[in-house]
Design a protein around this motif. Structure first.
Motif, PDB file in Angstrom:
ATOM      1  N   LYS A   1     -24.685 -26.797   9.745  1.00 26.65           N
ATOM      2  CA  LYS A   1     -24.585 -26.902   8.283  1.00 26.65           C
ATOM      3  C   LYS A   1     -23.569 -25.925   7.714  1.00 26.65           C
ATOM      4  O   LYS A   1     -22.792 -26.261   6.839  1.00 26.65           O
ATOM      5  CB  LYS A   1     -25.954 -26.633   7.657  1.00 26.65           C
ATOM      6  CG  LYS A   1     -26.941 -27.727   7.930  1.00 26.65           C
ATOM      7  CD  LYS A   1     -27.723 -28.084   6.685  1.00 26.65           C
ATOM      8  CE  LYS A   1     -28.354 -29.456   6.889  1.00 26.65           C
ATOM      9  NZ  LYS A   1     -29.174 -29.869   5.797  1.00 26.65           N
ATOM     10  N   GLU A   2     -23.617 -24.697   8.179  1.00 22.04           N
ATOM     11  CA  GLU A   2     -22.682 -23.706   7.659  1.00 22.04           C
ATOM     12  C   GLU A   2     -22.506 -22.607   8.681  1.00 22.04           C
ATOM     13  O   GLU A   2     -23.412 -22.358   9.481  1.00 22.04           O
ATOM     14  CB  GLU A   2     -23.253 -23.074   6.392  1.00 22.04           C
ATOM     15  CG  GLU A   2     -22.652 -23.593   5.104  1.00 22.04           C
ATOM     16  CD  GLU A   2     -23.026 -22.713   3.927  1.00 22.04           C
ATOM     17  OE1 GLU A   2     -24.089 -22.960   3.333  1.00 22.04           O
ATOM     18  OE2 GLU A   2     -22.276 -21.769   3.642  1.00 22.04           O
ATOM     19  N   VAL A   3     -21.337 -21.961   8.632  1.00 19.61           N
ATOM     20  CA  VAL A   3     -21.132 -20.764   9.436  1.00 19.61           C
ATOM     21  C   VAL A   3     -20.819 -19.655   8.444  1.00 19.61           C
ATOM     22  O   VAL A   3     -19.805 -19.690   7.764  1.00 19.61           O
ATOM     23  CB  VAL A   3     -19.960 -20.928  10.422  1.00 19.61           C
ATOM     24  CG1 VAL A   3     -19.773 -19.642  11.211  1.00 19.61           C
ATOM     25  CG2 VAL A   3     -20.222 -22.085  11.363  1.00 19.61           C
ATOM     26  N   ILE A   4     -21.727 -18.701   8.324  1.00 19.23           N
ATOM     27  CA  ILE A   4     -21.544 -17.640   7.330  1.00 19.23           C
ATOM     28  C   ILE A   4     -21.144 -16.361   8.035  1.00 19.23           C
ATOM     29  O   ILE A   4     -21.887 -15.823   8.851  1.00 19.23           O
ATOM     30  CB  ILE A   4     -22.841 -17.398   6.540  1.00 19.23           C
ATOM     31  CG1 ILE A   4     -23.254 -18.684   5.836  1.00 19.23           C
ATOM     32  CG2 ILE A   4     -22.639 -16.288   5.523  1.00 19.23           C
ATOM     33  CD1 ILE A   4     -24.533 -18.544   5.050  1.00 19.23           C
ATOM     34  N   LYS A   5     -19.950 -15.880   7.681  1.00 21.27           N
ATOM     35  CA  LYS A   5     -19.470 -14.649   8.285  1.00 21.27           C
ATOM     36  C   LYS A   5     -19.702 -13.515   7.300  1.00 21.27           C
ATOM     37  O   LYS A   5     -19.499 -13.666   6.110  1.00 21.27           O
ATOM     38  CB  LYS A   5     -17.976 -14.808   8.565  1.00 21.27           C
ATOM     39  CG  LYS A   5     -17.320 -13.535   9.018  1.00 21.27           C
ATOM     40  CD  LYS A   5     -16.003 -13.788   9.692  1.00 21.27           C
ATOM     41  CE  LYS A   5     -14.909 -14.220   8.768  1.00 21.27           C
ATOM     42  NZ  LYS A   5     -13.625 -14.185   9.467  1.00 21.27           N
ATOM     43  N   HIS A   6     -20.117 -12.375   7.778  1.00 18.25           N
ATOM     44  CA  HIS A   6     -20.305 -11.250   6.863  1.00 18.25           C
ATOM     45  C   HIS A   6     -19.680  -9.986   7.423  1.00 18.25           C
ATOM     46  O   HIS A   6     -19.399  -9.874   8.601  1.00 18.25           O
ATOM     47  CB  HIS A   6     -21.789 -11.026   6.569  1.00 18.25           C
ATOM     48  CG  HIS A   6     -22.564 -10.556   7.748  1.00 18.25           C
ATOM     49  ND1 HIS A   6     -22.539  -9.252   8.207  1.00 18.25           N
ATOM     50  CD2 HIS A   6     -23.390 -11.217   8.586  1.00 18.25           C
ATOM     51  CE1 HIS A   6     -23.319  -9.144   9.270  1.00 18.25           C
ATOM     52  NE2 HIS A   6     -23.847 -10.313   9.517  1.00 18.25           N
TER      53      HIS A   6
END
Lengths: 403, 311, 290
Positions: free
Chosen positions: A208-213
């Motif tokens: 669904k999503e790849v969230i980088k932080h």
């Protein structure tokens, strides 16, 4: 400043310059085998660096207590401590110092970026360098003959994680169809996330999503908001301890409960410290990560000793370094020599299996231990248990999580 | 002239070092001293001679480092060929930042902070763009050989960084003795008066930041070749920016030899303290920090300030 | 991408996070506005304050909000002494030297903390750590809401001090015209030390509000320094209202920027604003034109 003080100052500086060239800690016993123990014990990575050093020092002490290197007449191992100060260039400088102190080998340096620099510097002097953690695969892809990594890199971990996820999902009747990846922005997080994002769709999962932080991330509320909005079945975190803990705390706070939290090299997921401090947020979390063989009594004995120490936890930094030193000792034992070339050769053809890791006998190809693999753990009832593969499993996995 | 002779003596002295010293520790320390001196020389051009303090010099360093790494890794360039490209890019970034900042009249701490902001912007971009490798960083492939700017022994690296440093020193000598340099120092001392005397303040400052950027980028190229791995934090992080400004301030701002002296002092201080108290992490760095404060307290104009007062 | 349903909670999150940033920036803006010191040790001082709050809870069982009564005066005293006997002395009033001195102090403090407290990340557990308050469709953590009001209150108190007390007048005088202040008999060094003390006292308050929602380790201060500088510039150096508004604004920009561009790239919004303010309105939102 008057001339008297200036003269003293200049004398001191010269003394400093001289001391920089002197070998430090050179109170060597006769026949002591010097092992460089190089970790970032100050700076950003101090926590992991200090745990790594602890593991290495415990192993050296234990080996010495058990009689040292028997093939060399009971010669004792002597730790030559180094601080990489969380910077690659300092790590490389420490290698030079260790070289001149006559170390026969080096164990370290925890972080991939530092390992890249230290293994290279060590290669110039053909010092055997056992990599304790450093998961970047570039470390063992440069053709350096002196570099040996005992545990797995992130490619193997990511591949294992994906296959295990499929297995887990199939066993439970395929409740999970979508995933969301949350990863830290530097080498290990990005590398792992890239592999996962590429492969998971082929295995039947929607990413669904790849969230980088960033490191550090001061607040996870927005990321948790996005997780809530995307509503994935499985959340896959790959980050370091502080961020992982904050992320889990925020998930709990916002009442976001996916079907599973499935970490890959999760920073806090298989950490006794995290389980102890955040029992509620930790329960049910799955992690594919470095782990010891839970059926090996030596591991539990070592764990007991570390638990008894003040404020120490039996983390991967500790037992991977412990094993790395053991690996080295075995090589020295077989080489019957403290010469660097001999130890390099001994490591290269090592088939050592007297360890408590789930790797089988060692076999190094291009410096990577082929049998190295992660295990899958789950936090259950405030303890960490291995759930896959079956050979090492202590209990059944609880998937999906109904906590 | 005397200063040029001094530079020559310095160059020769450093060049013959490897003939007498084989210790890896000493040679590595010498290389790191020269490397830090190079960063300081670059920073000093803008700050010491130009009077514009920068807190974000890493922006030029990282550009040079990435130029070297990306051109080799992604476009297959020869390592040496990346050097002129890096210098040009460093100067270009300098001109860009300078044009914006000076056009809007930024000075003093405002200028310093804007450079810091630019360094962070570049760092974040580098972290999120695939052609810099994003967070994974870039490795410079192991390809031993002088033609690849990779040397089997330390001596090769020592000579390269020495050439860079000597070039920097000659550049600074030129700044101290040329008409352009006189304009620059006039702008540093009093911008309004300089303008009144007909100096094109904007162009002079722009030249300084471009030169400073180019020299700093050379430092970045060297780092990439010596350590063979960079990532956004190493390239554009505050660590490099701080390293660049420590030397000149400790050694003597706006002087020819300040950055070199400062680099020697700080590297020796760092090396000297690092090995102490190995069993108590943190103590050696506390000592380093305390000594730094003491140095600044007792040598407010840097080492050269002290030596000058004596003279 | 930007979804309306999470925009509102995101803005609220930004406001509450920004409030904590504002608390940290309040001290920095005072120190910069009055002493013209770019205080590189600000992050390290915050870190020490966080440890203070942590140990007060660990050993004396003091709730972090109760610890305000201890931390604020302690940090004030620490700041006063630090300026009077270390920073003021060591820098001889030169800008570049002050930089190095605060840098050196930061290194000492970080490694002192490493040596004394070890490198473990520490958190505190309070009854309200996981409590959330519904505001519309959003669930906002209680500690963050308290921080929001805490920041507003602190800014208010500071403004009061500056406007209505003799000390405040003296501080404003010294900030505007150092020599002139000396000439009318103000003990400038004392006033500077008081200002530095107040600046650090704000950090003491910030620590009390921050720790319940965050953690502490020796390097924790580094994550806040750049943001604090940005806010000081955005709000106007020396302006408390500016620091408060700037902090809230930056918090929202970070939050919404994170939604729009991703958490990693979204950070760029903060620094682009920083640059834009410096170029086009260097006196900041509330600062007087230089």
């Amino acid at each position: 400043m008057n001339s008297q003080r200036r003269r003293q100052f200049l004398i001191n500086t010269t003394a400093l310059a001289a001391s920089a060239a002197l070998p430090l800690g050179a109170r060597a016993q006769a026949n002591a085998i010097k092992i460089g123990v190089l970790h970032p014990v100050t700076g950003f990575l101090a926590y992991s660096g200090n745990l790594s050093r602890l593991g290495a020092q415990m192993a050296i002490d234990d080996i010495n207590k058990a009689g040292g290197i028997k093939s060399l007449g009971g010669a004792q191992l002597q730790a030559v401590l180094g601080d990489a100060q969380s910077k690659p260039e300092v790590g490389a400088a420490e290698v030079e110092k260790m070289n001149e102190e006559g170390v026969s080998a080096i164990v370290g340096a925890y972080a991939s970026a530092i390992c890249l620099a230290t293994t290279q510097a060590a290669a110039k002097h053909n010092i055997p360098h056992v990599v304790d953690v450093g998961v970047a695969d570039q470390i063992v892809e440069r053709g350096l003959k002196n570099t040996f990594r005992f545990p797995p890199g992130y490619k193997v971990c990511a591949d294992t994680a994906m296959n295990d996820l499929v297995l887990l999902n199939n066993l439970a009747g395929k409740p999970a169809r979508s995933v969301l990846i949350v990863h830290e922005e530097s080498l290990f997080g990005t590398g792992t996330a890239n592999l996962l994002a590429q492969q998971l769709p082929n295995l039947g999962f929607e990413v669904k999503e790849v969230i980088k932080h960033a490191n550090p991330t001061r607040d996870f509320n927005n990321i948790v908001l996005r997780v809530k909005a995307a509503n994935p079945d499985v959340v896959i975190p790959a980050n370091y301890y502080n961020e992982y803990a904050l992320f889990m705390r925020t998930m709990k706070q916002q009442n976001v409960r996916p079907k599973a939290i499935y970490s890959v090299l999760g920073g806090a997921a298989s950490s006794y410290k995290f389980v102890k401090e955040f029992a509620d947020a930790a329960n049910g979390v799955l992690d594919v990560n470095h782990w010891f063989n839970p059926k090996d009594k030596r591991a539990s004995a070592l764990k007991k000793r570390v638990d008894a120490m003040k404020d120490q936890f039996f983390t991967y930094e500790v037992y991977l370094n412990y094993s790395a030193v053991q690996l080295l000792a075995d090589a020295i034992e077989r080489a019957k020599s403290t010469k660097r070339d001999d130890i390099v050769n001994a490591l290269a053809n090592s088939t050592w299996d007297n360890h408590f890791m789930p790797f089988g006998p060692t076999k190094f190809v291009n410096g990577q231990n082929q049998g190295a693999r992660p295990l899958m753990m789950q936090v259950l009832k405030n303890d960490i248990k291995v759930v896959l593969p079956n050979t090492y499993a202590e209990t059944e996995p609880a998937f999906p999580w109904k906590g | 002239m005397r200063q040029l002779a001094a530079i020559a003596v310095f160059a020769v002295a450093a060049a013959v070092l490897p003939l007498f010293i084989t210790s890896g520790v000493v040679l590595n320390t010498a290389i790191m001293i020269l490397y830090t001196a190079l960063l300081g020389l670059a920073w000093n051009i803008l700050a010491g001679f130009g009077g514009q303090f920068s807190f974000g010099h890493a922006v030029f360093f990282g550009t040079g480092a990435y130029a070297a790494a990306v051109l080799q890794a992604k476009l297959g360039w020869n390592a040496w060929a990346t050097l002129p490209a890096a210098l040009l890019l460093g100067a270009a970034v300098g001109a860009f930042i300078g044009a914006l900042s000076f056009r809007y009249g930024l000075r003093g701490s405002y200028f310093a902070l804007v450079t810091l902001a630019f360094a962070e912007v570049f760092r974040i971009l580098a972290n999120n763009v695939t052609f810099t490798g994003a967070g994974v960083g870039i490795m410079v492939k192991l390809k031993s050989g002088a033609e690849n700017f990779q040397f089997a022994t330390k001596t090769g690296y020592l000579y390269v960084i020495l050439v860079f440093v000597v070039a920097g020193l000659v550049l600074c000598w030129w700044l101290k003795n040329s008409r352009y340099g006189a304009w620059l120092q006039a702008v540093r001392d009093n911008e309004e008066s300089a303008a009144a005397l007909g100096v094109n303040v904007f162009r002079v400052k722009l030249g300084a930041i471009a030169l400073s950027g180019a020299l700093m980028a050379a430092g970045g190229v060297f780092y990439a070749q010596y350590f063979q791995y960079i990532d956004p934090g190493l390239a554009y992080g505050p660590g490099v920016s701080i390293e660049a400004l420590l030397g000149p301030i400790v050694g003597g701002l706006g002087t020819l030899w300040g950055p070199v002296l400062g680099a020697v002092l700080l590297q020796l201080l760092g090396e000297g303290t690092r090995g102490l108290f190995a069993n108590a992490p943190g103590v050696s760095l506390m000592l380093y920090g305390a000594l730094l404060v003491l140095m600044v307290t007792f040598m407010p104009s840097g080492v050269l300030g002290v030596l000058r007062r004596r003279a | 991408m930007l979804e309306l349903s999470i925009l509102w909670p995101s803005i609220l999150n930004g406001l509450t996070t920004g409030a904590v940033y504002a608390l940290i920036a309040l001290g920095l803006t005072l120190i910069y506005g009055v002493l013209h010191i770019i205080n590189f040790a600000h992050g390290a001082a915050l870190m020490m304050a966080l440890y203070g709050v942590y140990y007060l809870q660990r050993s004396l069982g003091l709730d972090p909000y109760v610890s305000l009564a201890v931390m604020v005066p302690t940090m004030f005293a620490a700041g006063y002494l630090a300026y009077r006997y270390v920073i003021g002395v060591a820098s001889h009033g030169r800008d570049e030297n002050i930089l190095l001195v605060t840098l050196g102090v930061a290194i000492v403090l970080e490694n002192l903390a490493l040596f004394l407290f070890k490198s473990d990340t520490r958190t505190i557990d309070t009854a309200y750590t996981f409590t959330t308050v519904p505001i519309g469709s959003a669930m906002i953590a209680l500690p963050k809401i308290v921080a929001f009001f805490g920041a507003a209150a602190t800014a208010g108190i500071l403004l009061l001090i500056m406007r209505a007390t003799d000390l405040g007048r003296a501080i404003r005088a010294c900030a505007k015209e150092r020599q002139g202040a000396r000439l009318v008999g103000i003990d400038v060094e004392h006033v500077f030390a008081m200002s530095f003390g107040i600046g650090l006292a704000c950090l003491g308050a910030a620590a009390c509000f921050l720790l319940p929602a965050y953690y502490v380790n020796p390097m924790v201060g580094n994550g806040f320094v750049l943001i604090a500088f940005t806010i000081v510039v955005l709000g106007g150096m020396g302006s408390f209202a500016g620091a408060l508004v700037g902090g809230l604004l930056i918090g929202v920009v970070e939050s919404v920027g994170g939604l729009w561009l991703g958490e990693s790239l979204g950070q760029i919004g903060i620094f682009l604003i920083f640059i834009a303010v410096l170029l086009f309105r260097p006196q900041g939102l509330f600062g007087a034109r230089a």
